[in-house]
Design an enzyme around this catalytic site. Structure first.
Site, mmCIF file in Angstrom:
data_model
loop_
_atom_site.group_PDB
_atom_site.id
_atom_site.type_symbol
_atom_site.label_atom_id
_atom_site.label_comp_id
_atom_site.label_asym_id
_atom_site.label_seq_id
_atom_site.Cartn_x
_atom_site.Cartn_y
_atom_site.Cartn_z
ATOM 1 N N SER A 1 -9.576 -0.871 7.375
ATOM 2 C CA SER A 1 -9.030 -0.790 6.026
ATOM 3 C C SER A 1 -8.357 -2.070 5.549
ATOM 4 O O SER A 1 -8.117 -2.230 4.354
ATOM 5 C CB SER A 1 -8.025 0.367 5.945
ATOM 6 O OG SER A 1 -8.670 1.599 6.172
ATOM 7 N N LYS B 1 0.851 -1.183 0.000
ATOM 8 C CA LYS B 1 0.000 0.000 0.000
ATOM 9 C C LYS B 1 0.893 1.242 0.000
ATOM 10 O O LYS B 1 1.930 1.260 0.683
ATOM 11 C CB LYS B 1 -0.896 -0.040 1.234
ATOM 12 C CG LYS B 1 -1.934 1.053 1.363
ATOM 13 C CD LYS B 1 -2.791 0.794 2.605
ATOM 14 C CE LYS B 1 -3.845 1.849 2.836
ATOM 15 N NZ LYS B 1 -4.670 1.548 4.042
ATOM 16 N N SER C 1 -9.341 1.575 3.276
ATOM 17 C CA SER C 1 -8.574 2.417 2.379
ATOM 18 C C SER C 1 -7.571 1.626 1.539
ATOM 19 O O SER C 1 -7.015 2.141 0.572
ATOM 20 C CB SER C 1 -7.809 3.470 3.204
ATOM 21 O OG SER C 1 -6.899 2.854 4.117
#
Length: 566
Positions: free
Chosen positions: A137, A39, A113
């Site tokens: 997330s 990420k 996210s």
């Protein structure tokens, strides 16, 4: 070492940066030959870190601690994935690099996210991926894309080298298409890091949940009108019962109230603190609604923060009562699924809905594992989350793998069937199970033959942690005690014995245990955990409290030799 040159990803909103050549450190190791994505709030040396904010971008000069551990285990990093800006969101649309679509239907959100990480795993573009999880997330995108999302106990994986969202509750998470691989990655990624102020040297429970386990189901289950999700969760309850579980209703109020504090109290100030230096001078570069959420953290006082922390602790004490009666908590990973158009039209309220069953987990220091459960009649994935106390990571993985493989689902958004289950690396050797006994099964006691005739052997005599009370249950033959966990400071250490039994005979032993007794997870004086006898709290009402004797054997001796009155 010469670092590969980064290139901006083209043609896919899931990637922000792809490395021209995979980033490698070691050629061999437990993860040899596997590729992963990080990420884009996690540093990979030589590649930009943007946190989905172009003005924030910098080129990392060192690997994040977790990336370094995975590279040294033989894996290679393919690049950096898209996210809701500054990891603030649960839907995957809050990025200037574009909304990440769902892997099954591009009209729907991927969840966030960690949107890009979930997408590239579901599409088999990499073997696994790293996300982060503050409010869900690492779980919501997994549930919405038919993959596994492992949210470890806080501090188990170092967050050094990760752009924080709310540092005291942040976790690095793992996405994979199977629980077995997620657990294998966890084994390589975890480890104490003295340079991370929130890292912890945790000792994880190494025994699986009991064969006859109890799972909590919230007494209030909002699905926001999504009848397909509601139907899918009802089927999940049936599936978990088929694996030996018994559902137990638990109050959802304390959990929901704790979840609300994350954004509706001074706790949101930690979001501002995380990027304060950048935000104070570049607020205009932060997109809405992220900008408004971060800015809301500026207005609280230190007194407001202490007030919120005290309220959270109080709610945590109330919520912790459920662990007296259950081994694991079951919730939907997400209560519904929205289209990208719906999310853009109502970005705050619908995002809040997606976090109905996730926001409280890190605040209350729990571990969690999201696993695929079914494909709904509209073709969209539905996932469940198994939640346990801090340190239950391997136990969750064991039960989660059993559940996932019983579904018969394909891997992610591919047509590939699930492979054979694998041994969960952190659990004790297979073939035997450790069991703590507290009463009539102690050596020399009437029911001890139920152990010995099944080949069990005594490992040690020890004590529980100082969090238990012992009661003499009325009307039991032979006499039996009830061991109940109580809030910290209200209990004492209780003498027990730990036995080892062949797992082949464990089921027949458990079937002999009468209500209100059962098998749960006991915390021992040395900090470890083991399966053992527990009692329903309700059954101890009116029973004699014998905690002061320190154990069943001492109580029985005192009863047999009462002190004569002077």
């Amino acid at each position: 070492m010469v670092q590969p040159q980064p290139t901006l990803a083209a043609g896919s909103n899931a990637w922000i940066t792809r490395s021209a050549e995979p980033v490698r450190v070691a050629a061999t190791g437990a993860l040899q030959g596997m590729s992963f994505a990080a990420k884009d709030n996690i540093d990979v040396a030589g590649l930009p870190t943007t946190a989905a904010c172009p003005a924030f971008k910098y080129v990392a000069t060192a690997h994040a601690a977790v990336v370094r551990r995975l590279l040294e285990a033989g894996a290679s990093c393919a690049g950096k994935t898209n996210l809701d800006q500054f990891a603030c969101g649960l839907n995957g649309t809050r990025s200037p690099y574009g909304a990440v679509p769902n892997a099954f239907d591009a009209a729907y959100v991927s969840g966030g996210s960690s949107s890009g990480s979930a997408y590239v795993v579901a599409k088999a573009e990499v073997d696994f991926a790293l996300g982060t999880d503050t409010a869900g997330s690492g779980r919501v995108p997994a549930g919405l894309n038919n993959i596994v999302g492992l949210k470890p106990s806080k501090g188990l994986i170092s967050a050094r080298g990760v752009v924080p969202a709310a540092q005291s509750v942040d976790c690095v998470s793992i996405f994979a298409r199977t629980v077995g691989l997620a657990a294998q990655v966890l084994q390589q990624a975890m480890g104490y890091d003295r340079d991370d102020p929130f890292s912890r040297d945790l000792r994880l429970a190494d025994q699986p949940f009991p064969a006859a386990f109890r799972f909590g189901v919230p007494d209030n289950l909002p699905f926001f009108g999504d009848t397909l999700a509601q139907k899918a969760f009802a089927a999940a309850i049936d599936n978990l019962q088929a694996l030996g579980g018994t559902p137990v209703r638990v109050p959802f109020g304390p959990l929901a109230q704790a979840a609300a504090l994350l954004y509706e109290s001074a706790l949101v100030a930690e979001r501002y603190t995380a990027i304060r230096g950048f935000f104070d001078t570049h607020a205009a570069e932060v997109i809405e609604p992220v900008r408004s959420i971060v800015a809301s953290g500026c207005s609280y006082s230190a007194a407001d923060l202490f007030e919120a922390q005290e309220k959270l602790r109080a709610l945590g004490q109330h919520a912790a009562q459920m662990w007296h009666d259950i081994d694991v908590l079951l919730v939907p990973t997400a209560p519904t699924h929205y289209t990208i158009a719906q999310m853009l039209a109502d970005p705050v309220e619908l995002n809040r809905n997606l976090g109905a069953y996730t926001n409280f987990v890190n605040l209350l220091d729990y571990a969690a594992l999201s696993v695929p459960s079914s494909l709904r009649s509209d073709g969209l994935p539905f996932g469940i989350t198994l939640i346990g106390p801090c340190g239950s990571d391997w136990q969750l993985a064991d039960l989660g793998q059993r559940y996932h493989h019983a579904t018969g689902l394909p891997q992610g958004a591919t047509d590939e069937p699930l492979p054979a289950p694998v041994a969960i690396p952190g659990l004790a050797k297979s073939g035997v199970v450790k069991l703590a006994v507290v009463g009539a099964h102690l050596s020399g006691m009437p029911l001890n033959p139920q152990l010995t005739e099944r080949g069990a052997r005594l490992l040690q005599a020890t004590e529980t942690a100082a969090d238990y009370r012992l009661f003499a249950l009325p009307g039991t033959t032979p006499p039996k005690p009830g061991l109940v966990r109580v809030p910290q400071g209200e209990g004492a250490r209780i003498a027990i014995e730990v036995w080892e039994m062949p797992v082949a005979h464990y089921g027949s032993f458990v079937s002999l245990i009468p209500a209100p007794l059962g098998i749960g997870t006991l915390s021992l004086a040395d900090g470890s955990s083991v399966q053992g006898f527990v009692c329903e709290t309700l059954a101890t009402q009116g029973a004699q409290d014998i905690t002061h004797h320190g154990g069943w054997r001492a109580y029985m001796a005192a009863r047999a030799n009462p002190i004569s009155p002077s």
